[in-house]
Scaffold this active site. Structure first.
Site, PDB file in Angstrom:
ATOM      1  N   ASP A   1      56.143  16.936  -5.599  1.00 42.96           N
ATOM      2  CA  ASP A   1      57.450  17.589  -5.537  1.00 42.96           C
ATOM      3  C   ASP A   1      57.263  19.059  -5.132  1.00 42.96           C
ATOM      4  O   ASP A   1      56.212  19.659  -5.404  1.00 42.96           O
ATOM      5  CB  ASP A   1      58.116  17.501  -6.906  1.00 42.96           C
ATOM      6  CG  ASP A   1      59.387  18.322  -7.002  1.00 42.96           C
ATOM      7  OD1 ASP A   1      60.276  18.141  -6.157  1.00 42.96           O
ATOM      8  OD2 ASP A   1      59.467  19.168  -7.918  1.00 42.96           O
TER       9      ASP A   1
ATOM     10  N   ASP B   1      59.991  22.095  -5.382  1.00 45.15           N
ATOM     11  CA  ASP B   1      60.567  23.115  -6.259  1.00 45.15           C
ATOM     12  C   ASP B   1      60.150  22.919  -7.706  1.00 45.15           C
ATOM     13  O   ASP B   1      60.252  21.823  -8.256  1.00 45.15           O
ATOM     14  CB  ASP B   1      62.097  23.099  -6.141  1.00 45.15           C
ATOM     15  CG  ASP B   1      62.562  23.578  -4.778  1.00 45.15           C
ATOM     16  OD1 ASP B   1      62.518  24.784  -4.543  1.00 45.15           O
ATOM     17  OD2 ASP B   1      62.944  22.721  -3.957  1.00 45.15           O
TER      18      ASP B   1
ATOM     19  N   GLY C   1      63.797  16.684  -3.004  1.00 42.65           N
ATOM     20  CA  GLY C   1      65.222  16.491  -2.800  1.00 42.65           C
ATOM     21  C   GLY C   1      65.748  17.320  -1.647  1.00 42.65           C
ATOM     22  O   GLY C   1      66.880  17.144  -1.207  1.00 42.65           O
TER      23      GLY C   1
ATOM     24  N   ASP D   1      58.521  17.597 -11.760  1.00 41.96           N
ATOM     25  CA  ASP D   1      58.969  18.331 -12.938  1.00 41.96           C
ATOM     26  C   ASP D   1      60.347  17.949 -13.449  1.00 41.96           C
ATOM     27  O   ASP D   1      60.715  18.341 -14.555  1.00 41.96           O
ATOM     28  CB  ASP D   1      59.007  19.833 -12.620  1.00 41.96           C
ATOM     29  CG  ASP D   1      60.186  20.180 -11.726  1.00 41.96           C
ATOM     30  OD1 ASP D   1      61.190  20.713 -12.243  1.00 41.96           O
ATOM     31  OD2 ASP D   1      60.141  19.879 -10.525  1.00 41.96           O
TER      32      ASP D   1
END
Length: 270
Positions: free
Chosen positions: A9, A11, A44, A215
């Site tokens: 991921d 961010d 995302g 996260d």
């Protein structure tokens, strides 16, 4: 265990709070790629928002964007997988956002649109680095299936809306939190877990040969799919509960630590 695919991921995981990749994380990712392990980004974010990081890392395999709704070849820019939100459900979300006075953004062809500029559109631009377009009424504008939709509100409200919309669209849409202010709506099949599975099967890689690092709530599907699901130290406790291992935070080179420990065979402490 020999790991062959790592999905990370962006961010609050690979990126520091200042939205940069630390030198330690950068070197660890590059060394992992040089070792022959496939490394991808699972985010995302829009593809164009993720692309500068993909290029910085030297990733040359397909990348997962829009929560898994869009998988794009990092080099050719060819779309390998696209799972948009059905138009009828998209229009229902537009109506819901208006009814509850929540800022909504819709994503079409790797651009995003909203009704008017406000503090939430400014907040999103600050993080993504990609400007959106104010188009007036989304009811009138939306004639094509969007890749995803995001409601942006205060974090305490987002948690409330997540429960409400998960129940409302149960079995119809994926509804998840990616960042504290963002509630994201994607196709029912569009999850990071399904996208990582798609890539793994494409390369003939077994789930137990996959590491996934994230996260937030939207990372849970890939953490549970992967043989080694890793939660960041800054992740909420509910996310950590779905992980096999918890690393250091995003500001403490947590990704580099995982790669050193489980792939590169280097330092056990940072």
């Amino acid at each position: 265990m020999k790991y062959r695919l790592v999905a990370i991921d962006l961010d609050d995981s690979l990126l520091n709070d200042d939205l940069s990749i630390s030198q330690e994380n950068l070197e660890a990712v590059r060394c992992t790629i040089e070792k022959g392990v496939k490394v991808t980004i699972a985010t995302g974010r829009m593809f164009k928002s993720a692309l500068p990081y993909v290029q910085q890392l030297g990733i040359n395999v397909p990348v997962i964007t829009y929560q898994g709704a869009l998988v794009v070849n990092a080099l050719s820019r060819d779309v390998l997988l696209h799972c948009p939100v059905p138009l009828d459900l998209s229009r229902e979300i537009v109506k819901e956002s208006k009814k509850n006075n929540i800022h909504l953004q819709v994503y079409i062809d790797d651009e995003y649109y909203f009704e008017e500029h406000n503090k939430y559109s400014d907040l999103y631009f600050k993080v993504s680095g990609i400007p959106g377009k104010a188009v007036g009424s989304l009811d009138d504008f939306l004639v094509k299936e969007p890749t995803k939709l995001i409601m942006i509100d205060e974090p305490e409200n987002i948690l409330k809306w997540m429960e409400y919309y998960r129940e409302k669209f149960s079995g119809k849409l994926q509804v998840t939190i990616s960042k504290a202010h963002y509630l994201e709506f994607t196709n029912i099949e569009a999850t990071k877990g399904n996208a990582v599975k798609y890539l793994a099967e494409m390369y003939g890689i077994k789930p137990e040969e996959v590491i996934a690092i994230g996260d937030s709530f939207n990372d849970i599907p890939m953490l549970t799919y992967a043989g080694l699901g890793v939660a960041m130290g800054n992740a909420p406790e509910i996310v950590k509960s779905h992980a096999d291992y918890v690393t250091y935070s995003n500001n403490e080179n947590g990704v580099a630590y995982v790669l050193e420990k489980f792939v590169l065979g280097g330092r056990d402490t940072f």
